[in-house]
Write a protein that holds these residues in place. Structure first.
Motif, PDB file in Angstrom:
ATOM      1  N   ARG A 123       0.376  -1.299  -0.301  1.00 29.86           N
ATOM      2  CA  ARG A 123      -0.736  -0.102   0.096  1.00 29.86           C
ATOM      3  C   ARG A 123       0.670   1.231  -0.118  1.00 29.86           C
ATOM      4  O   ARG A 123       0.194   2.323  -0.768  1.00 29.86           O
ATOM      5  N   MET A 124       1.913   0.776   1.037  1.00 30.23           N
ATOM      6  CA  MET A 124       2.496   2.698   0.610  1.00 30.23           C
ATOM      7  C   MET A 124       3.562   2.589  -0.366  1.00 30.23           C
ATOM      8  O   MET A 124       3.769   4.120  -0.720  1.00 30.23           O
ATOM      9  N   LEU A 125       3.957   1.761  -1.281  1.00 30.32           N
ATOM     10  CA  LEU A 125       4.982   1.740  -2.162  1.00 30.32           C
ATOM     11  C   LEU A 125       3.226   2.341  -3.374  1.00 30.32           C
ATOM     12  O   LEU A 125       4.408   2.747  -4.142  1.00 30.32           O
ATOM     13  N   LEU A 126       1.871   2.025  -3.641  1.00 29.49           N
ATOM     14  CA  LEU A 126       1.228   2.293  -4.491  1.00 29.49           C
ATOM     15  C   LEU A 126       1.091   3.642  -4.100  1.00 29.49           C
ATOM     16  O   LEU A 126       0.650   4.217  -5.022  1.00 29.49           O
ATOM     17  N   THR A 127       1.006   4.147  -2.777  1.00 28.92           N
ATOM     18  CA  THR A 127       1.071   5.764  -2.827  1.00 28.92           C
ATOM     19  C   THR A 127       2.065   6.378  -2.638  1.00 28.92           C
ATOM     20  O   THR A 127       1.503   7.578  -2.676  1.00 28.92           O
ATOM     21  N   GLY A 128       2.973   6.082  -3.257  1.00 32.54           N
ATOM     22  CA  GLY A 128       4.493   6.603  -3.446  1.00 32.54           C
ATOM     23  C   GLY A 128       5.042   7.190  -1.598  1.00 32.54           C
ATOM     24  O   GLY A 128       6.087   8.300  -2.040  1.00 32.54           O
ATOM     25  N   GLU A 129       4.324   6.326  -0.847  1.00 36.13           N
ATOM     26  CA  GLU A 129       5.405   6.600   0.150  1.00 36.13           C
ATOM     27  C   GLU A 129       6.772   5.952   0.405  1.00 36.13           C
ATOM     28  O   GLU A 129       7.505   6.119   1.186  1.00 36.13           O
ATOM     29  N   LYS A 130       6.749   4.766  -0.290  1.00 37.78           N
ATOM     30  CA  LYS A 130       7.620   3.691  -0.524  1.00 37.78           C
ATOM     31  C   LYS A 130       8.827   4.089  -1.599  1.00 37.78           C
ATOM     32  O   LYS A 130       7.295   3.169  -2.384  1.00 37.78           O
ATOM     33  N   MET A 131       9.878   3.201  -2.122  1.00 38.98           N
ATOM     34  CA  MET A 131       9.969   3.316  -3.618  1.00 38.98           C
ATOM     35  C   MET A 131      10.876   1.994  -3.333  1.00 38.98           C
ATOM     36  O   MET A 131      11.328   1.461  -2.313  1.00 38.98           O
ATOM     37  N   PRO A 132      10.565   0.547  -4.208  1.00 37.15           N
ATOM     38  CA  PRO A 132      10.299  -0.320  -4.319  1.00 37.15           C
ATOM     39  C   PRO A 132      12.654  -0.131  -5.251  1.00 37.15           C
ATOM     40  O   PRO A 132      12.858  -0.076  -5.490  1.00 37.15           O
ATOM     41  N   ASN A 133      12.885  -1.559  -4.633  1.00 38.05           N
ATOM     42  CA  ASN A 133      14.237  -1.995  -5.099  1.00 38.05           C
ATOM     43  C   ASN A 133      13.957  -2.289  -6.377  1.00 38.05           C
ATOM     44  O   ASN A 133      13.382  -2.678  -7.397  1.00 38.05           O
ATOM     45  N   VAL A 134      15.307  -2.382  -6.838  1.00 35.50           N
ATOM     46  CA  VAL A 134      15.412  -2.879  -8.491  1.00 35.50           C
ATOM     47  C   VAL A 134      15.318  -4.151  -9.099  1.00 35.50           C
ATOM     48  O   VAL A 134      14.001  -4.865  -9.724  1.00 35.50           O
ATOM     49  N   ALA A 135      14.914  -5.216  -7.705  1.00 36.11           N
ATOM     50  CA  ALA A 135      14.501  -6.490  -8.098  1.00 36.11           C
ATOM     51  C   ALA A 135      12.791  -6.084  -8.148  1.00 36.11           C
ATOM     52  O   ALA A 135      12.038  -7.053  -8.847  1.00 36.11           O
ATOM     53  N   LEU A 136      12.092  -5.577  -8.020  1.00 34.05           N
ATOM     54  CA  LEU A 136      10.919  -5.942  -6.968  1.00 34.05           C
ATOM     55  C   LEU A 136      10.266  -4.850  -8.050  1.00 34.05           C
ATOM     56  O   LEU A 136       9.438  -5.150  -9.395  1.00 34.05           O
ATOM     57  N   LEU A 137      11.209  -3.738  -9.370  1.00 37.39           N
ATOM     58  CA  LEU A 137      10.592  -2.978  -9.946  1.00 37.39           C
ATOM     59  C   LEU A 137      10.399  -4.212 -11.164  1.00 37.39           C
ATOM     60  O   LEU A 137       9.981  -3.793 -12.413  1.00 37.39           O
ATOM     61  N   HIS A 138      11.348  -5.159 -11.659  1.00 36.87           N
ATOM     62  CA  HIS A 138      10.947  -5.750 -11.708  1.00 36.87           C
ATOM     63  C   HIS A 138       9.897  -6.652 -12.712  1.00 36.87           C
ATOM     64  O   HIS A 138       8.772  -7.105 -13.194  1.00 36.87           O
ATOM     65  N   HIS A 139       9.600  -6.965 -11.236  1.00 36.87           N
ATOM     66  CA  HIS A 139       8.402  -7.605 -10.532  1.00 36.87           C
ATOM     67  C   HIS A 139       7.184  -6.663 -11.082  1.00 36.87           C
ATOM     68  O   HIS A 139       5.638  -7.210 -11.268  1.00 36.87           O
ATOM     69  N   LEU A 140       7.792  -5.875 -10.690  1.00 36.22           N
ATOM     70  CA  LEU A 140       6.304  -4.183 -10.838  1.00 36.22           C
ATOM     71  C   LEU A 140       5.716  -4.997 -12.285  1.00 36.22           C
ATOM     72  O   LEU A 140       4.859  -4.400 -12.785  1.00 36.22           O
ATOM     73  N   ALA A 141       6.650  -4.163 -13.304  1.00 32.59           N
ATOM     74  CA  ALA A 141       6.271  -3.898 -14.492  1.00 32.59           C
ATOM     75  C   ALA A 141       6.397  -5.072 -15.492  1.00 32.59           C
ATOM     76  O   ALA A 141       5.314  -5.253 -16.546  1.00 32.59           O
ATOM     77  N   SER A 142       6.133  -6.813 -14.948  1.00 32.12           N
ATOM     78  CA  SER A 142       5.716  -7.526 -14.968  1.00 32.12           C
ATOM     79  C   SER A 142       4.189  -7.804 -15.203  1.00 32.12           C
ATOM     80  O   SER A 142       3.211  -8.096 -15.721  1.00 32.12           O
ATOM     81  N   TYR A 143       3.913  -7.147 -13.388  1.00 30.71           N
ATOM     82  CA  TYR A 143       2.524  -7.380 -12.817  1.00 30.71           C
ATOM     83  C   TYR A 143       1.751  -5.739 -13.559  1.00 30.71           C
ATOM     84  O   TYR A 143       0.694  -6.901 -14.731  1.00 30.71           O
ATOM     85  N   PHE A 144       1.482  -4.710 -13.791  1.00 36.19           N
ATOM     86  CA  PHE A 144       1.173  -3.907 -14.930  1.00 36.19           C
ATOM     87  C   PHE A 144       2.119  -3.714 -16.089  1.00 36.19           C
ATOM     88  O   PHE A 144       1.201  -3.384 -16.735  1.00 36.19           O
ATOM     89  N   ASN A 145       2.295  -4.615 -17.045  1.00 41.48           N
ATOM     90  CA  ASN A 145       3.017  -5.601 -17.943  1.00 41.48           C
ATOM     91  C   ASN A 145       2.758  -4.295 -18.946  1.00 41.48           C
ATOM     92  O   ASN A 145       2.347  -3.548 -19.759  1.00 41.48           O
ATOM     93  N   VAL A 146       3.927  -2.748 -18.079  1.00 42.55           N
ATOM     94  CA  VAL A 146       4.045  -2.235 -18.839  1.00 42.55           C
ATOM     95  C   VAL A 146       5.541  -2.133 -19.749  1.00 42.55           C
ATOM     96  O   VAL A 146       5.819  -2.832 -19.813  1.00 42.55           O
ATOM     97  N   ALA A 147       5.340  -1.530 -20.869  1.00 37.69           N
ATOM     98  CA  ALA A 147       6.365  -1.566 -22.095  1.00 37.69           C
ATOM     99  C   ALA A 147       7.518  -0.899 -20.909  1.00 37.69           C
ATOM    100  O   ALA A 147       7.651   0.086 -20.716  1.00 37.69           O
ATOM    101  N   GLY A 148       8.656  -1.385 -22.056  1.00 39.79           N
ATOM    102  CA  GLY A 148       9.711  -0.982 -21.723  1.00 39.79           C
ATOM    103  C   GLY A 148      10.430  -1.019 -20.064  1.00 39.79           C
ATOM    104  O   GLY A 148      11.605  -1.021 -19.079  1.00 39.79           O
TER     105      GLY A 148
END
Length: 124
Positions: free
Chosen positions: A20-45
């Protein structure tokens, strides 16, 4: 939001509170989680979507959408030059896009120039 937090937390294998903190902008993900976020939201790039400035990321996504609705030939000046067989030109527009009247003027100028320099059988 509750459903999104639960679903993303399961996908990332992290706590719902942290998600929740991540999605509201209160926390920043680490590099490993960025990969999973990109996969989850299916974003180009991929990860670059999240590390780009908000303006660049939004512009990239909107450009992709706009290209689906715009004609493939987006530069009317290039189409005009191709119509008259011009294969290379300095197309740097220093004053913004051309108006339809300006395009018509260029069409007439290019056509007239080509008619004067090309042999009769090769004219457009």
């Amino acid at each position: 939001m509750t459903d999104l937090v639960s679903d993303v937390a399961r996908h990332l294998e992290v706590s719902p509170r942290w998600t929740r903190m991540l999605l509201t902008g209160e926390k920043m993900p680490n590099v490993a989680l960025l990969h999973h976020l990109a996969s989850y939201f299916n974003v180009a790039g991929g990860e670059a979507f999240f590390t780009a400035s908000p303006t660049d990321a939004l512009n990239r996504e909107l450009t992709t959408i706009l290209l689906q609705y715009e004609p493939q030939e987006q530069d009317p000046l290039k189409a005009l030059l191709a119509k008259h067989g011009v294969v290379a030109a300095d197309l740097r527009l220093h004053g913004g896009p051309l108006s339809p009247a300006q395009l018509e003027q260029i069409d007439q100028i290019v056509g007239n120039v080509l008619r004067t320099i090309l042999p009769p059988g090769d004219q457009p």
